[in-house]
Write a protein that holds these residues in place. Structure first.
Motif, PDB file in Angstrom:
ATOM      1  N   LYS A 137      84.572 105.586 -36.958  1.00  0.00           N
ATOM      2  CA  LYS A 137      83.233 105.883 -37.513  1.00  0.00           C
ATOM      3  C   LYS A 137      82.301 106.167 -36.137  1.00  0.00           C
ATOM      4  O   LYS A 137      82.229 105.367 -35.527  1.00  0.00           O
ATOM      5  CB  LYS A 137      82.886 104.751 -38.424  1.00  0.00           C
ATOM      6  N   ALA A 138      81.449 107.047 -36.434  1.00  0.00           N
ATOM      7  CA  ALA A 138      80.494 107.323 -35.725  1.00  0.00           C
ATOM      8  C   ALA A 138      79.174 107.300 -36.312  1.00  0.00           C
ATOM      9  O   ALA A 138      78.898 107.716 -37.558  1.00  0.00           O
ATOM     10  CB  ALA A 138      80.854 108.776 -34.775  1.00  0.00           C
ATOM     11  N   LYS A 139      78.293 107.108 -35.482  1.00  0.00           N
ATOM     12  CA  LYS A 139      76.710 107.083 -35.869  1.00  0.00           C
ATOM     13  C   LYS A 139      75.996 108.031 -34.566  1.00  0.00           C
ATOM     14  O   LYS A 139      76.299 107.893 -33.617  1.00  0.00           O
ATOM     15  CB  LYS A 139      76.186 105.705 -35.748  1.00  0.00           C
ATOM     16  N   ALA A 170      75.101 102.296 -31.909  1.00  0.00           N
ATOM     17  CA  ALA A 170      75.929 102.562 -33.008  1.00  0.00           C
ATOM     18  C   ALA A 170      76.766 101.522 -33.548  1.00  0.00           C
ATOM     19  O   ALA A 170      77.185 101.053 -34.694  1.00  0.00           O
ATOM     20  CB  ALA A 170      76.893 103.601 -32.485  1.00  0.00           C
ATOM     21  N   ALA A 175      79.270 101.090 -36.541  1.00  0.00           N
ATOM     22  CA  ALA A 175      80.106 102.280 -36.196  1.00  0.00           C
ATOM     23  C   ALA A 175      80.979 101.834 -34.792  1.00  0.00           C
ATOM     24  O   ALA A 175      80.740 100.777 -34.355  1.00  0.00           O
ATOM     25  CB  ALA A 175      79.107 103.396 -35.926  1.00  0.00           C
ATOM     26  N   ASP A 176      81.884 102.669 -34.735  1.00  0.00           N
ATOM     27  CA  ASP A 176      82.965 102.423 -33.579  1.00  0.00           C
ATOM     28  C   ASP A 176      82.315 103.404 -32.229  1.00  0.00           C
ATOM     29  O   ASP A 176      82.426 102.877 -31.238  1.00  0.00           O
ATOM     30  CB  ASP A 176      84.216 103.148 -33.780  1.00  0.00           C
ATOM     31  N   VAL A 259      87.250 111.876 -35.815  1.00  0.00           N
ATOM     32  CA  VAL A 259      86.200 110.890 -36.344  1.00  0.00           C
ATOM     33  C   VAL A 259      86.404 111.295 -37.656  1.00  0.00           C
ATOM     34  O   VAL A 259      86.319 112.313 -38.448  1.00  0.00           O
ATOM     35  CB  VAL A 259      84.831 111.547 -35.758  1.00  0.00           C
ATOM     36  N   GLU A 261      84.241 109.532 -40.082  1.00  0.00           N
ATOM     37  CA  GLU A 261      82.823 109.369 -40.733  1.00  0.00           C
ATOM     38  C   GLU A 261      81.951 109.313 -39.778  1.00  0.00           C
ATOM     39  O   GLU A 261      82.037 108.869 -38.725  1.00  0.00           O
ATOM     40  CB  GLU A 261      82.803 108.115 -41.414  1.00  0.00           C
ATOM     41  N   ILE A 262      80.672 109.893 -40.277  1.00  0.00           N
ATOM     42  CA  ILE A 262      79.550 110.049 -39.200  1.00  0.00           C
ATOM     43  C   ILE A 262      78.235 109.640 -40.084  1.00  0.00           C
ATOM     44  O   ILE A 262      77.971 110.418 -41.242  1.00  0.00           O
ATOM     45  CB  ILE A 262      79.319 111.388 -38.631  1.00  0.00           C
ATOM     46  N   ASP A 263      77.567 108.829 -39.832  1.00  0.00           N
ATOM     47  CA  ASP A 263      76.268 108.248 -40.808  1.00  0.00           C
ATOM     48  C   ASP A 263      76.746 108.223 -41.787  1.00  0.00           C
ATOM     49  O   ASP A 263      75.795 108.663 -42.949  1.00  0.00           O
ATOM     50  CB  ASP A 263      75.196 109.276 -40.489  1.00  0.00           C
TER      51      ASP A 263
END
Length: 300
Positions: A137-139, A170, A175-176, A259, A261-263
């Motif tokens: 997961k990213a932010k 993050a 998030a990761d 990735v 998921e983002i946000d």
């Protein structure tokens, strides 16, 4: 014995056990982040793109106007000796060159004697081979990437506070990994990674304006060309990542990292997509076969 005691490092002309490796508290790298570095990986007894990384390191040294006591040929021998002495087939390898210690612990670079360190560790990566379906997961962080007008990331420098703080932001959000924008709001890079998005049958990645020009980024270009996947560098905005079929990160130390998921927005179906899987497979094949690799003697 622990790896720290068994493995050696090169520090200013000496090869010493890592547990005994020392740099002065007055070193400019420690005091001011005044230095540069580069990172390699070794796989199956090959150093991947040894000379390209050395060339990039020496460009960074030149951009920082530091004196390097070793020629490229001498430094190359140091790198090979470190990985051969440590002996493992798969290693994470790093070189640090700082402005070093001056006559007084002040900001002035006058009179500093360059510090050169090379070490390796057992290979490190975020996603292990065989676990490519493990998505991260990213932010997209509120903290923007330092602009090139202030500190150009093409010179791979020790001042990573900007990236560390983005990663902390993050992680605090669950998030990761972080993805940073530049000060104009365009997608930049992740801490230690370049960013790729796949949509409409093509790969997209940020322009080479304010990013580290990653060797693995170029390797993705090479693989994509061989696989007939169009690849374009252009300005991307968060929407382009949110709506992509696939998003992945890449780096020498991390490999190809999909990735999911983002946000809070699922990317594609939230699983590792066929393009990331194919590129990762080809990348691992290159490492395994020693493509672009420099062979060294291992103890395994």
């Amino acid at each position: 014995m622990s790896p720290e005691k068994e493995w050696i490092a090169y520090v200013n002309g000496e090869y010493v056990p890592q547990s005994e490796a020392k740099v002065s508290i007055f070193d400019h790298g420690f005091l001011y982040g005044d230095g540069v570095f580069d990172t390699w990986c070794t796989w199956n007894g090959y150093v991947f793109h040894l000379d390209r990384h050395i060339d990039r390191l020496y460009r960074s040294i030149h951009a920082f106007q530091m004196d390097m006591p070793l020629t490229k040929a001498q430094f190359r021998k140091v790198v090979i000796k470190v990985v051969e002495t440590n002996g493992a087939k798969n290693q994470y390898l790093k070189a640090i060159v700082s402005r070093g210690v001056g006559p007084r612990p002040l900001l002035s670079p006058i009179g500093c004697k360059t510090t050169v360190v090379v070490f390796s560790r057992p290979y490190l990566r975020l996603v292990e081979p065989g676990q490519e379906d493990k998505m991260i997961k990213a932010k997209i962080t509120s903290l923007r990437r330092t602009p090139a007008q202030c500190l150009d990331p093409k010179a791979k420098n020790l001042n990573y506070a900007n990236l560390v703080l983005a990663k902390i932001e993050a992680m605090n959000a669950g998030a990761d990994e972080a993805i940073l924008l530049d000060i104009e709001g365009f997608v930049n890079e992740a801490p230690g990674y370049n960013v790729f998005a796949y949509r409409d049958g093509a790969l997209f990645t940020p322009l080479a304006e304010n990013i580290l020009l990653g060797v693995t980024r170029d390797t993705v270009f090479e693989i994509a060309e061989k696989e007939g996947i169009p690849t374009r560098a252009e300005r991307l905005i968060p929407y382009d990542l949110y709506t992509a079929d696939e998003v992945f990160l890449c780096s020498t130390a991390g490999g190809i990292v999909p990735v999911g998921e983002i946000d809070g927005r699922k990317i594609g179906d939230g699983k590792a997509g066929p393009i990331a899987k194919k590129i990762n497979q080809r990348y691992l094949e290159m490492l395994e076969k020693g493509v672009h690799g420099t062979k060294y003697r291992t103890k395994e």
